[in-house]
Each structure stands twice: as structure tokens, then as C-alpha cells.
Design a protein around this motif. Structure first.
Motif, PDB file in Angstrom:
ATOM      1  N   GLY A 112       1.046  -1.368  -0.074  1.00  0.00           N
ATOM      2  CA  GLY A 112       0.156  -0.077   0.098  1.00  0.00           C
ATOM      3  C   GLY A 112       1.048   1.252   0.041  1.00  0.00           C
ATOM      4  O   GLY A 112       1.942   1.305   0.252  1.00  0.00           O
ATOM      5  N   LEU A 113       0.213   2.320  -0.181  1.00  0.00           N
ATOM      6  CA  LEU A 113       0.952   3.619  -0.471  1.00  0.00           C
ATOM      7  C   LEU A 113       1.543   3.959   0.902  1.00  0.00           C
ATOM      8  O   LEU A 113       2.647   4.667   1.055  1.00  0.00           O
ATOM      9  N   GLY A 114       0.893   3.877   2.036  1.00  0.00           N
ATOM     10  CA  GLY A 114       1.466   4.110   3.240  1.00  0.00           C
ATOM     11  C   GLY A 114       2.717   3.443   3.674  1.00  0.00           C
ATOM     12  O   GLY A 114       3.702   3.845   4.108  1.00  0.00           O
ATOM     13  N   LEU A 132       5.139  12.841  -3.896  1.00  0.00           N
ATOM     14  CA  LEU A 132       4.476  13.302  -5.095  1.00  0.00           C
ATOM     15  C   LEU A 132       4.285  11.908  -5.678  1.00  0.00           C
ATOM     16  O   LEU A 132       4.956  10.741  -6.069  1.00  0.00           O
ATOM     17  N   LEU A 133       2.756  11.913  -6.081  1.00  0.00           N
ATOM     18  CA  LEU A 133       2.245  10.577  -7.001  1.00  0.00           C
ATOM     19  C   LEU A 133       2.494  10.753  -8.521  1.00  0.00           C
ATOM     20  O   LEU A 133       1.993  11.619  -8.913  1.00  0.00           O
ATOM     21  N   GLY A 134       3.190   9.707  -9.132  1.00  0.00           N
ATOM     22  CA  GLY A 134       3.579   9.984 -10.524  1.00  0.00           C
ATOM     23  C   GLY A 134       2.226  10.127 -11.504  1.00  0.00           C
ATOM     24  O   GLY A 134       2.365  10.535 -12.527  1.00  0.00           O
ATOM     25  N   ASP A 135       0.977   9.575 -11.035  1.00  0.00           N
ATOM     26  CA  ASP A 135      -0.039   9.778 -11.960  1.00  0.00           C
ATOM     27  C   ASP A 135      -0.583  11.091 -11.883  1.00  0.00           C
ATOM     28  O   ASP A 135      -1.350  11.549 -12.899  1.00  0.00           O
ATOM     29  N   ASP A 136      -0.180  11.860 -11.148  1.00  0.00           N
ATOM     30  CA  ASP A 136      -0.782  13.150 -11.121  1.00  0.00           C
ATOM     31  C   ASP A 136      -0.043  14.221 -11.687  1.00  0.00           C
ATOM     32  O   ASP A 136       1.040  14.565 -10.853  1.00  0.00           O
ATOM     33  N   LEU A 137      -0.240  14.684 -12.781  1.00  0.00           N
ATOM     34  CA  LEU A 137       0.381  15.873 -13.348  1.00  0.00           C
ATOM     35  C   LEU A 137       0.017  17.008 -13.163  1.00  0.00           C
ATOM     36  O   LEU A 137      -1.501  17.090 -13.260  1.00  0.00           O
ATOM     37  N   LYS A 172     -13.147   7.054  -5.893  1.00  0.00           N
ATOM     38  CA  LYS A 172     -11.938   6.756  -6.327  1.00  0.00           C
ATOM     39  C   LYS A 172     -10.764   7.394  -5.555  1.00  0.00           C
ATOM     40  O   LYS A 172      -9.426   7.180  -5.880  1.00  0.00           O
ATOM     41  N   PHE A 173     -11.054   8.329  -4.546  1.00  0.00           N
ATOM     42  CA  PHE A 173      -9.968   9.298  -3.903  1.00  0.00           C
ATOM     43  C   PHE A 173      -9.930   9.096  -2.203  1.00  0.00           C
ATOM     44  O   PHE A 173     -10.876   8.513  -2.004  1.00  0.00           O
ATOM     45  N   GLY A 174      -8.902   9.698  -1.730  1.00  0.00           N
ATOM     46  CA  GLY A 174      -9.096  10.014  -0.363  1.00  0.00           C
ATOM     47  C   GLY A 174      -9.844  11.400  -0.389  1.00  0.00           C
ATOM     48  O   GLY A 174      -9.586  12.065  -1.069  1.00  0.00           O
ATOM     49  N   ILE A 175     -10.830  11.609   0.426  1.00  0.00           N
ATOM     50  CA  ILE A 175     -11.630  12.769   0.578  1.00  0.00           C
ATOM     51  C   ILE A 175     -11.611  13.289   1.911  1.00  0.00           C
ATOM     52  O   ILE A 175     -11.666  12.705   2.799  1.00  0.00           O
ATOM     53  N   VAL A 192     -11.080  10.616   4.811  1.00  0.00           N
ATOM     54  CA  VAL A 192     -11.700   9.132   4.440  1.00  0.00           C
ATOM     55  C   VAL A 192     -11.209   8.581   2.983  1.00  0.00           C
ATOM     56  O   VAL A 192     -11.159   9.187   2.121  1.00  0.00           O
ATOM     57  N   GLU A 193     -10.523   7.490   3.191  1.00  0.00           N
ATOM     58  CA  GLU A 193      -9.973   6.777   1.874  1.00  0.00           C
ATOM     59  C   GLU A 193     -11.191   6.182   1.196  1.00  0.00           C
ATOM     60  O   GLU A 193     -11.838   5.325   1.682  1.00  0.00           O
ATOM     61  N   LYS A 194     -11.236   6.577  -0.164  1.00  0.00           N
ATOM     62  CA  LYS A 194     -12.055   5.995  -1.045  1.00  0.00           C
ATOM     63  C   LYS A 194     -13.584   5.728  -0.447  1.00  0.00           C
ATOM     64  O   LYS A 194     -14.091   4.502  -0.654  1.00  0.00           O
ATOM     65  N   PRO A 195     -14.162   6.674  -0.023  1.00  0.00           N
ATOM     66  CA  PRO A 195     -15.607   6.516   0.533  1.00  0.00           C
ATOM     67  C   PRO A 195     -16.680   6.325  -0.471  1.00  0.00           C
ATOM     68  O   PRO A 195     -16.444   6.691  -1.531  1.00  0.00           O
ATOM     69  N   ALA A 205     -11.080  16.278  -3.308  1.00  0.00           N
ATOM     70  CA  ALA A 205     -10.120  14.801  -3.197  1.00  0.00           C
ATOM     71  C   ALA A 205      -8.775  15.153  -3.020  1.00  0.00           C
ATOM     72  O   ALA A 205      -8.416  16.075  -3.400  1.00  0.00           O
ATOM     73  N   ILE A 206      -8.178  14.284  -2.208  1.00  0.00           N
ATOM     74  CA  ILE A 206      -6.683  14.423  -2.074  1.00  0.00           C
ATOM     75  C   ILE A 206      -5.763  13.834  -3.461  1.00  0.00           C
ATOM     76  O   ILE A 206      -6.158  12.665  -3.919  1.00  0.00           O
ATOM     77  N   VAL A 207      -5.441  14.760  -4.211  1.00  0.00           N
ATOM     78  CA  VAL A 207      -4.605  14.160  -5.121  1.00  0.00           C
ATOM     79  C   VAL A 207      -3.222  14.191  -4.897  1.00  0.00           C
ATOM     80  O   VAL A 207      -2.888  14.348  -3.661  1.00  0.00           O
ATOM     81  N   GLY A 208      -2.488  13.675  -5.933  1.00  0.00           N
ATOM     82  CA  GLY A 208      -0.956  13.168  -5.290  1.00  0.00           C
ATOM     83  C   GLY A 208       0.144  13.893  -4.833  1.00  0.00           C
ATOM     84  O   GLY A 208       1.240  13.910  -5.482  1.00  0.00           O
ATOM     85  N   ARG A 209      -0.383  15.052  -3.978  1.00  0.00           N
ATOM     86  CA  ARG A 209       0.626  16.022  -3.661  1.00  0.00           C
ATOM     87  C   ARG A 209       0.515  16.073  -2.125  1.00  0.00           C
ATOM     88  O   ARG A 209      -0.430  16.396  -1.379  1.00  0.00           O
ATOM     89  N   TYR A 210       1.573  15.896  -1.386  1.00  0.00           N
ATOM     90  CA  TYR A 210       1.534  15.635   0.182  1.00  0.00           C
ATOM     91  C   TYR A 210       2.923  16.399   0.814  1.00  0.00           C
ATOM     92  O   TYR A 210       3.982  16.325   0.309  1.00  0.00           O
ATOM     93  N   ILE A 211       2.775  17.250   1.690  1.00  0.00           N
ATOM     94  CA  ILE A 211       3.908  17.612   2.778  1.00  0.00           C
ATOM     95  C   ILE A 211       3.373  17.104   3.822  1.00  0.00           C
ATOM     96  O   ILE A 211       2.592  17.522   4.696  1.00  0.00           O
ATOM     97  N   ILE A 231      -2.043  -0.875   3.819  1.00  0.00           N
ATOM     98  CA  ILE A 231      -1.556   0.145   4.477  1.00  0.00           C
ATOM     99  C   ILE A 231      -1.925   1.437   3.969  1.00  0.00           C
ATOM    100  O   ILE A 231      -1.087   1.965   2.882  1.00  0.00           O
ATOM    101  N   GLN A 232      -2.719   2.465   4.381  1.00  0.00           N
ATOM    102  CA  GLN A 232      -3.275   3.532   3.664  1.00  0.00           C
ATOM    103  C   GLN A 232      -2.656   4.723   4.227  1.00  0.00           C
ATOM    104  O   GLN A 232      -2.610   5.148   5.545  1.00  0.00           O
ATOM    105  N   ILE A 233      -1.886   5.485   3.356  1.00  0.00           N
ATOM    106  CA  ILE A 233      -1.318   6.899   3.859  1.00  0.00           C
ATOM    107  C   ILE A 233      -2.589   7.757   4.373  1.00  0.00           C
ATOM    108  O   ILE A 233      -2.360   8.451   5.459  1.00  0.00           O
ATOM    109  N   THR A 234      -3.701   7.731   3.750  1.00  0.00           N
ATOM    110  CA  THR A 234      -4.896   8.497   4.337  1.00  0.00           C
ATOM    111  C   THR A 234      -5.226   8.194   5.672  1.00  0.00           C
ATOM    112  O   THR A 234      -5.554   9.084   6.541  1.00  0.00           O
ATOM    113  N   ASP A 235      -5.381   6.816   6.189  1.00  0.00           N
ATOM    114  CA  ASP A 235      -5.531   6.688   7.591  1.00  0.00           C
ATOM    115  C   ASP A 235      -4.602   7.099   8.515  1.00  0.00           C
ATOM    116  O   ASP A 235      -4.881   7.753   9.523  1.00  0.00           O
TER     117      ASP A 235
END
Ligand code: G1P
Length: 297
Positions: A112-114, A132-137, A172-175, A192-195, A205-211, A231-235
Motif C-alpha cells: 500500500g501507499l502508506g 508526489l504521486l506520478g499519476d498526477d501531473l 476513487k480518492f481519499g476525500i 476518508v480513503e475512497k468513501p 479529493a486528495i490528489v498526489g501531492r503531500y507535505i 496500509i493507507q497513507i490517508t488513515d
């Protein structure tokens, strides 16, 4: 407030199997699929660099060696091109290999991402970092990661990138839910992950950018599997939010989902239209296709 430590490192998870792009991704990492002639992951590394971050930690897995090769030196090719007087190509190769310092960590079993982020713990140490998640440009005047770093610097809290999505895309997203502190910054009170749509706190939605602050690592160590048994990063971020607070930034710019076939095509068209050498030809072709389609009814 004491000065915050600078964000010097960015984690880019790249161990995914890329099943959505099979058979293209059977032997080629999905991160190397090009938008025009630049692999998606190079846009991500460029964004990291433009945000003033100097080290990238790739989380990789089996069959992903080509990503490291892409950012490495290829002296024979450079010498050959130099002899042939192809200076622009030489410059292009040199640019890629001198972008940032690259560290690679293997994820082993993808859990998992976490878990992917946790794999970077030793390299990151006790410092805040970007993911940074590579799918999100994100095509933006001020790089998305830079916009987020500015928020982190101002408030000293972890930050996620937020993007409004449709009903259909909510699951489809963490919200995130919360209240807006400014036009663009949300003080998050629910993640919430993918509610299911009915259970989602909003359409943000959380897109692939986090600090993230390094406190996330202790939480991830103890994080039980969540959605999909992963293991979810959102949790873990939801726990961090309850403890230290968490912000969301509705960043400025255009986001493309390069992990989706249609989003990938959209990104290709959009980025090609930004290229003066391609734009006129592509526009003419698009007009032609449109006219032909109209004729066919
Ligand atoms: C991951 C995260 C999810 C986030 C999404 C953004 O999901 O788990 O919270 O909204 O990335 O792209 P994935 O797309 O890997 O299933």
C-alpha cells in the motif's frame, strides 16, 4: 514560532504494477510512458526541482530499474551525439541526469501507499518531506509542490493537495472535509480513503501531492491495513490530523490524471499544444478530425 526545518527531500512511490496500462507496462515501467517525449516521472522530478527540493527518493520494485537508468548518466550516447553535432539532444540528456540527487529504495512486498512512504523513513530521517504521486501531473505557473511548501512554511502543518471531483469520482480518492480558512486553504477535520458517495465528507479529493511532518512515520509503523487490505497513507494522515492538525490546499493549476487512459491522452494533447514546434500541426489535425467526424454524423 521557531523557524521550521526546510523540506529538502521528496518521496516518489514508483513500485506500482501499472496494470491499467497493460500490455504497454508489461516490460516498461508506467512511470516512463511519455507525455509527448518526456516520461511522466520526469515532469514530477522537474516539479520537485522547481520547488527547490534537492533529493528525490524513489520507492521502486522489481522491473523498475529503467527509472534509475533514465536519471543516470549515459556517457556513450552523449559522446556519440556530441560527435554528430546534436548539441540540443546532448543538452537534453545532461539536463535529465543533473536534475536532483536520486536515492532508490526497494519496497519489496507492495503493501500500500502508506507502506511505500514508510519505506523512505531511513532516508528521510527526522525532517518534513514531500510526497508526489506520478499519476498526477499538475501544470501550474507556480509548481504545485512550491504552492504547498509555502502553506507549510506559513502554518507549520502537514498539507495535502486538494482537487474538486465529480460524484462518480469520489469513491476513487481519499476525500477531505473541513472548513475553509482562506479562499484556498482548508483546515481538514475529516479524511476518508475512497468513501462511498453517501459517506463522503465533501468532493475535495486528495490528489498526489503531500507535505508531511516526520511524525507520520511512527503512525505508519503502527497503522493497521485499511481499504483493500493495504496500509493507507490517508488513515495515517487522519491520525496525524487529530494530533497536530492538517491543511488542504486547493492549488492553482490544471491537474491531469496520467494514470488513466483518457487522462493520459488529455495530458498528451495539452502538453503538445504548449510546444511551438507541434502546436500548429496538431491544431490543424484536430480540426480535420472534427470536420471528418461531423461529416460522418
Ligand atoms: C492514492 C491515495 C488516495 C489519493 C489518490 C490520488 O490512491 O490512496 O487517497 O486520493 O492516490 O491519486 P490510488 O490512486 O493509488 O488508488
Amino acid at each position: 514560532m521557531p523557524t521550521l526545518p526546510r523540506v529538502r527531500k521528496a518521496v516518489i512511490p514508483a513500485a506500482g504494477l501499472g496494470t491499467r496500462f497493460l500490455p504497454a507496462t508489461k516490460a516498461v515501467p508506467k512511470e516512463l510512458l511519455p507525455i509527448v517525449d518526456i516520461p511522466t516521472i520526469q515532469y514530477i522530478v522537474q516539479e520537485v526541482m522547481d520547488a527547490g527540493i534537492d533529493t528525490v527518493v524513489f520507492i521502486t520494485g522489481r522491473g523498475k530499474e529503467a527509472i534509475e537508468d533514465h536519471f543516470d548518466q549515459y556517457l556513450d550516447l552523449e559522446t556519440k551525439l556530441e560527435k554528430e553535432g546534436k548539441d540540443d539532444l546532448v543538452a537534453c540528456l545532461r539536463k535529465v541526469r543533473s536534475m536532483v540527487q536520486i536515492v532508490s529504495v526497494r519496497q519489496g512486498t507492495p503493501r500500500g501507499l502508506g507502506h511505500a512512504v514508510l519505506c523512505a523513513r531511513q532516508v528521510i530521517g527526522d525532517e518534513p518531506f514531500a510526497v508526489l504521486l506520478g499519476d498526477d501531473l499538475v501544470d501550474a505557473k507556480v509548481p504545485c509542490t512550491k504552492q504547498m511548501l509555502d502553506v507549510y512554511q506559513e502554518y507549520g502543518k502537514s498539507v495535502v493537495g486538494l482537487w474538486e471531483v465529480s460524484d462518480e469520482d469520489v469513491p476513487k480518492f481519499g476525500i477531505c472535509g473541513g472548513k475553509m480558512m482562506t479562499d484556498r486553504i482548508m483546515e481538514i477535520s475529516a479524511m476518508v480513503e475512497k468513501p462511498k458517495l453517501a459517506e463522503a465528507p465533501s468532493h475535495s479529493a486528495i490528489v498526489g501531492r503531500y507535505i508531511l511532518t516526520p511524525a507520520i512515520f511512527d503512525i505508519l509503523e503502527k497503522q493497521a491495513p485499511g481499504k483493500g487490505g493495504e496500509i493507507q497513507i490517508t488513515d495515517a494522515m487522519a491520525t496525524l490530523m487529530r494530533r497536530d492538525g492538517f491543511l488542504g490546499l486547493q492549488f492553482e493549476g490544471q491537474r491531469y490524471d496520467a494514470g488513466d487512459k483518457f487522462g493520459f491522452l488529455q495530458a498528451n494533447v495539452a502538453y503538445a499544444l504548449k510546444r511551438p514546434d507541434i502546436r500548429p500541426k496538431l491544431l490543424a489535425y484536430m480540426r480535420e478530425v472534427l470536420a471528418q467526424t461531423k461529416k460522418e454524423g
